[in-house]
Scaffold this motif. Structure first.
Motif, PDB file in Angstrom:
ATOM      1  N   ALA A 167     103.354  15.354  35.855  1.00  0.00           N
ATOM      2  CA  ALA A 167     102.544  16.568  35.757  1.00  0.00           C
ATOM      3  C   ALA A 167     102.981  17.319  34.514  1.00  0.00           C
ATOM      4  N   ASN A 198     104.609  16.195  44.964  1.00  0.00           N
ATOM      5  CA  ASN A 198     105.682  15.414  44.356  1.00  0.00           C
ATOM      6  C   ASN A 198     105.272  13.986  44.039  1.00  0.00           C
ATOM      7  N   ASP A 224     111.493  14.420  30.691  1.00  0.00           N
ATOM      8  CA  ASP A 224     112.062  14.235  32.020  1.00  0.00           C
ATOM      9  C   ASP A 224     111.852  15.466  32.907  1.00  0.00           C
ATOM     10  N   ASN A 225     111.060  16.425  32.423  1.00  0.00           N
ATOM     11  CA  ASN A 225     110.668  17.482  33.360  1.00  0.00           C
ATOM     12  C   ASN A 225     109.213  17.327  33.804  1.00  0.00           C
ATOM     13  N   CYS A 226     108.618  16.202  33.463  1.00  0.00           N
ATOM     14  CA  CYS A 226     107.237  15.944  33.900  1.00  0.00           C
ATOM     15  C   CYS A 226     107.170  15.021  35.111  1.00  0.00           C
ATOM     16  N   GLY A 227     108.225  14.293  35.337  1.00  0.00           N
ATOM     17  CA  GLY A 227     108.223  13.362  36.457  1.00  0.00           C
ATOM     18  C   GLY A 227     108.467  14.064  37.785  1.00  0.00           C
ATOM     19  N   PRO A 228     108.338  13.317  38.874  1.00  0.00           N
ATOM     20  CA  PRO A 228     108.527  13.911  40.204  1.00  0.00           C
ATOM     21  C   PRO A 228     110.012  14.116  40.513  1.00  0.00           C
ATOM     22  N   THR A 280     117.666  19.596  37.196  1.00  0.00           N
ATOM     23  CA  THR A 280     116.205  19.599  37.244  1.00  0.00           C
ATOM     24  C   THR A 280     115.610  18.339  36.618  1.00  0.00           C
ATOM     25  N   LYS A 281     116.070  17.995  35.424  1.00  0.00           N
ATOM     26  CA  LYS A 281     115.463  16.881  34.691  1.00  0.00           C
ATOM     27  C   LYS A 281     115.775  15.527  35.315  1.00  0.00           C
ATOM     28  N   ASN A 282     116.768  15.490  36.175  1.00  0.00           N
ATOM     29  CA  ASN A 282     117.262  14.211  36.681  1.00  0.00           C
ATOM     30  C   ASN A 282     116.974  14.015  38.166  1.00  0.00           C
ATOM     31  N   ASP A 335     112.577   9.195  32.419  1.00  0.00           N
ATOM     32  CA  ASP A 335     113.257   9.751  33.576  1.00  0.00           C
ATOM     33  C   ASP A 335     113.518   8.617  34.558  1.00  0.00           C
ATOM     34  N   ARG A 376     105.055  23.040  38.826  1.00  0.00           N
ATOM     35  CA  ARG A 376     104.173  22.574  39.903  1.00  0.00           C
ATOM     36  C   ARG A 376     104.724  22.908  41.291  1.00  0.00           C
TER      37      ARG A 376
END
Lengths: 349, 349, 349, 349
Positions: free
Chosen positions: D27, D23, C6-10, C203-205, C331, D239
């Motif tokens: 990533a 965004n 969930d830290n890879c999503g926008p 951040t993750k959410n 996420d 990013r």
């Protein structure tokens, strides 16, 4: 009958005498004294390591923490056993000295095998920025439960460490007791077995308070000197540390003392083996015995004034047959008579 | 003729004897020994501070760094003089022990005034998150240039610190030399003058290696004990530190030794005053002399085997009349004969 | 099909929009901006804690390490689970920030029980100078294996800690996911359950990089501010952190996002339950799934471009039926379509 | 009329836009994202340093403390000026990150000369275990008083450092403002001038919160990565840092912004020069002005709502003619109209 610890007994008179003899006239301070040169030469000879870097400090905790901090980085982890003195008995000294290095526990109780270490290292993440990076291996010889690593066991462990480019530290608080038990040379038990740095204990075996730190790769020497000074462990009147160490080494006093301590522990262990309901927690190999006795026997010993380490609950009430663990340590000064009296009490004499 | 430092001379025989006498039988380790209780009682009596927290360590750097780290936070700054031992001679030990406290330099050379301190504190930023927060004041008595703070000077400084809620530490590496020079009591030179913690030096004045740290507010005691252990400065065979301190205090040896050292320095200073071209860099008030001599006189002294601290350039070439600074320290053991010989050489005898 | 983390999503567009709106004119720096006041008010309301001390930082590691260092002393130990992020994934950040506090592992894998904690504390040595002193308890909610502590479990753990006077920290990197899964209020999951400090992850959410640290006892606030600045975690243009947090909280976006993520993980878990040879390693309770699949199914997923965490060996050779563990994280942004496609691949569609 | 600081103004819209564009979709986290590769390439090109190690962090304090800790050892001292940001404005961050390195103050106020540095190094004690060992030189460009080191001054300083084997760090919080003022290339102001590591500031010149740390010797890269993670300064969603930096560099926005800021400060300085009783404390060379005005003029400015840094006493009472020092900073966003209004107020319009 005091089996509490080998740091409770007196220093050997030969060591006291060496201090007295050193107490004449002026001497260079901060380790530039003549006696320190002699210590360096003597220990290099003893270890067959003419290039070794040799340093004195006053405590085992300082020796371990300073040695390890010289070998590690704060983002690494040190590998040691769950009962390692550096983990259990030094109030976070390694973490303090290293600036926050982690300690990763390997093996069971007081020992680890090369297989244990391999398994732990296989799960480690060198090169992964999120995890503590692999750092030094620290072994204790004699272990915290009075056992030994054989030379083969040491070699297997250091070979595993070397395969991961990890330096190896030996906590030798009872170095002499291990050495005489194994019957090998200092070189065989250290650099020939793959050890990079050793805390060479002398306090427990007849000194007032002195331990040597020896690096077999001299490149560590200057950093250690700076770390020692920065920690307030550089003695201005270093000659009195050097004198202790010389008195300790002279005429092989260090080996004689350790042999005596081991022999007395063997005599004590023999006596205990004949006591019904005494169970050993580890096979005694040097000068320490870990065993259980029923509460009623502990009560009898205490009534007779015996002093030793006792764990596991109140002495004065509870099941009289419940086994309570104890630690018995023999130093060079304990007498055979005291040992025999201790056993006699257990035998109901 | 060795005036190099009061850490180069021998320990007093009474201190050696105390160690020998302590070397009998078993004793509790890690500071639980009977002698340590006596030390605690003795120092509390001496300082008229029945609640004081008393601890022993082996070096002055450890005493200072451990005491200061107990009184400060890592985001604060310690106030000391530009020549303070903690700043110039301890290889960042205070910074290490405190976890990164800054040292802010106040005053000139070895001393500061209350006005100096006030000016510095007026420019400080308590409550401003960007700047180091005000922390302890650390004073040295005898100063690093052999001078003293009078009791009035001390009181003015500690009053300034107290007005900003700052604790005060006294580096008393030469505590006894200052005390006999001022002719006051230990209480008057410490807590009655507003000092919160003192490094009570004994090594330089007749011991092998022992300093007491005394907190007049006992609340600091347990934290200090943990910090000392964590730093490897808790001696397992603490009895030998305690014995040194007892031997040092017995029959006022500590005062006698310091009086002797000061008297000898006074004799040396008197002799130097009669030497043309000898200029004092600070008025000697205890057992240290800072002065300059022309290079040619230094050459003469060295040719005669005199040993002392010399700064400022090569001895063997350069202007023979150029004044070069020296430090001369007298300990209790230096003889009047040696002093007279030193002066005689300067006088061309 | 990206289930990596969930830290890879926008970030959520509403958060981006909040940043844009904050980007007008001048604003006070270093946290004195108007938006930060709003954040403080909003979080105090949300947590029903009008006195709480509220701070923003940019990463979860900073939040945890700064919060824990404020609650502990370097000679203590922090209690956490063997899989705790602070132990496994922060490269010794807690040790660094605390100045060398140890981490003691309690429980199994990602969770501990009150009984586990009690047993560990019973074996600890408060007041014994040789051992690390008991320090804070740190719990993770959602745990590192996607599970939850119930409110009763939390209360039992914090009660045990309180009985030993230990403060409790909650690593809430996925705070919102836990909250919506438990269906309780922020107060119920924190201070009403005995939590003293929380890392409130955002951040993750849906944010770019912002976490709040909240202390329910305001006495910790100023120390935290100094620690944060000293660590370089005080942002000069703090308004952009505050704006993110406001955007995150506005209209309950934080709850909506977490509900979406949890719902998607539930959909994914339902799909996996129907896959033969898929075995869950932990019962999914929030937005993470830990399970095993045979190597051949992993191969099929990878061929189709699925991205997720995979452990346990090479993908391209070995027993095709060997179960390999994976971590799947949903996420808020992952689509149902992607989930269904992932399952379809496993079902051989 | 806000001249408080270049960290109070808004970010440049182009930077905000870059964040929005970044965004989309998934990533890789923790710096493995595609944008970070672009940042690395771009900065290496810009600095003509294809091997340079490039890292992003969120604050200048983190950039400085992490860079310096990578270049130093805890027993060393860093050389900087009395007004250096690392000494005055970072709440002991360098001491914290380095584990207790000292800061030695060289030069006067905000600048030092090679002669200053030589004198200090001549008095240092490399190889003497008692004193802090010589460590990195840290220079600030633009200085804390708005002045510049010329390329010749930089070269002379770094040559002196190199003669003592000391690495050199450049605090470039206002790197771009210095660069456009000097009219040189990034390489000329850094590695060609003997700089080893640079904190390349972007926050003050148009970003939300991002600074690059660049090492010209790539050997430092991995250690920096570990230190950054251990400090909680590795962003999971890196990013968004990378996007800021790319937006900042794109079409030379960074140079345009700095040129604008400098030009506005020059316009402001020109106006001030015409104000009677305005005295410059340093010749303005970039985007900051340090000067004094009589209290009555400050009163007039404040009544008109002007915001800027003011030192030296209360505004509302005292001698109306007393000169009070001020700091005026221009960022890219301040308008010429505001500047002219500020001057008009002073001229009594």
């Amino acid at each position: 009958m005091n089996f509490k610890s080998d740091n409770c007994g007196p220093a050997h008179p030969q060591v006291i005498e060496a201090i007295s003899q050193a107490n004449t006239g002026f001497a260079a301070s901060y380790g530039a004294d003549e006696l320190m040169h002699q210590v360096r030469d003597h220990l290099r000879d003893l270890f067959e390591a003419p290039e070794a870097s040799v340093h004195l400090v006053t405590t085992g905790t300082a020796a371990n923490a300073l040695a390890l901090s010289t070998l590690t980085q704060p983002w690494q982890t040190i590998y040691c056993t769950p009962l390692a003195h550096i983990h259990c008995d030094e109030c976070n000294a390694p973490e303090f000295y290293t600036g926050g290095t982690k300690l990763t526990l390997v093996g069971t109780a007081d020992k680890m095998t090369a297989a244990d270490l391999s398994a732990t290292l296989a799960a480690s993440g060198p090169g992964v920025v999120h995890v503590a990076q692999p750092g030094p291996l620290s072994l204790t010889q004699v272990t915290e439960m009075g056992r030994l690593y054989s030379l083969d066991e040491l070699a297997a462990l250091t070979k595993t460490a070397a395969a991961h480019d990890l330096p190896v530290h030996l906590d030798g608080a009872r170095f002499a007791n291990a050495l005489v038990a194994l019957g090998c040379s200092p070189a065989e038990m250290t650099w020939k077995a793959g050890i990079d740095a050793v805390s060479f204990g002398a306090t427990k075996n007849g000194c007032l308070g002195v331990e040597a730190v020896i690096f077999f790769q001299p490149k560590h020497g200057w950093e250690f000197e700076l770390r020692r000074k920065r920690a307030g462990h550089l003695m201005s009147k270093n000659r009195y540390l050097a004198a202790q160490m010389l008195g300790y080494l002279e005429n092989d006093l260090w080996l004689t003392s350790a042999s005596q301590a081991n022999a007395k522990a063997a005599r004590l262990a023999d006596g205990l083996r004949a006591v019904p309901d005494c169970h050993f927690l580890a096979e005694p190999q040097a000068n320490m015995i870990f065993a259980t006795l029923p509460r009623r026997l502990h009560q009898r010993l205490h009534a007779a004034g015996a002093v030793y380490g006792l764990n596991g609950g109140p002495l004065d009430h509870g099941d009289p047959d419940a086994p309570l663990p104890m630690r018995l340590v023999c130093d060079w000064s304990i007498t055979e008579d005291e040992i025999d009296r201790f056993i006699a009490i257990l035998q109901g004499a």
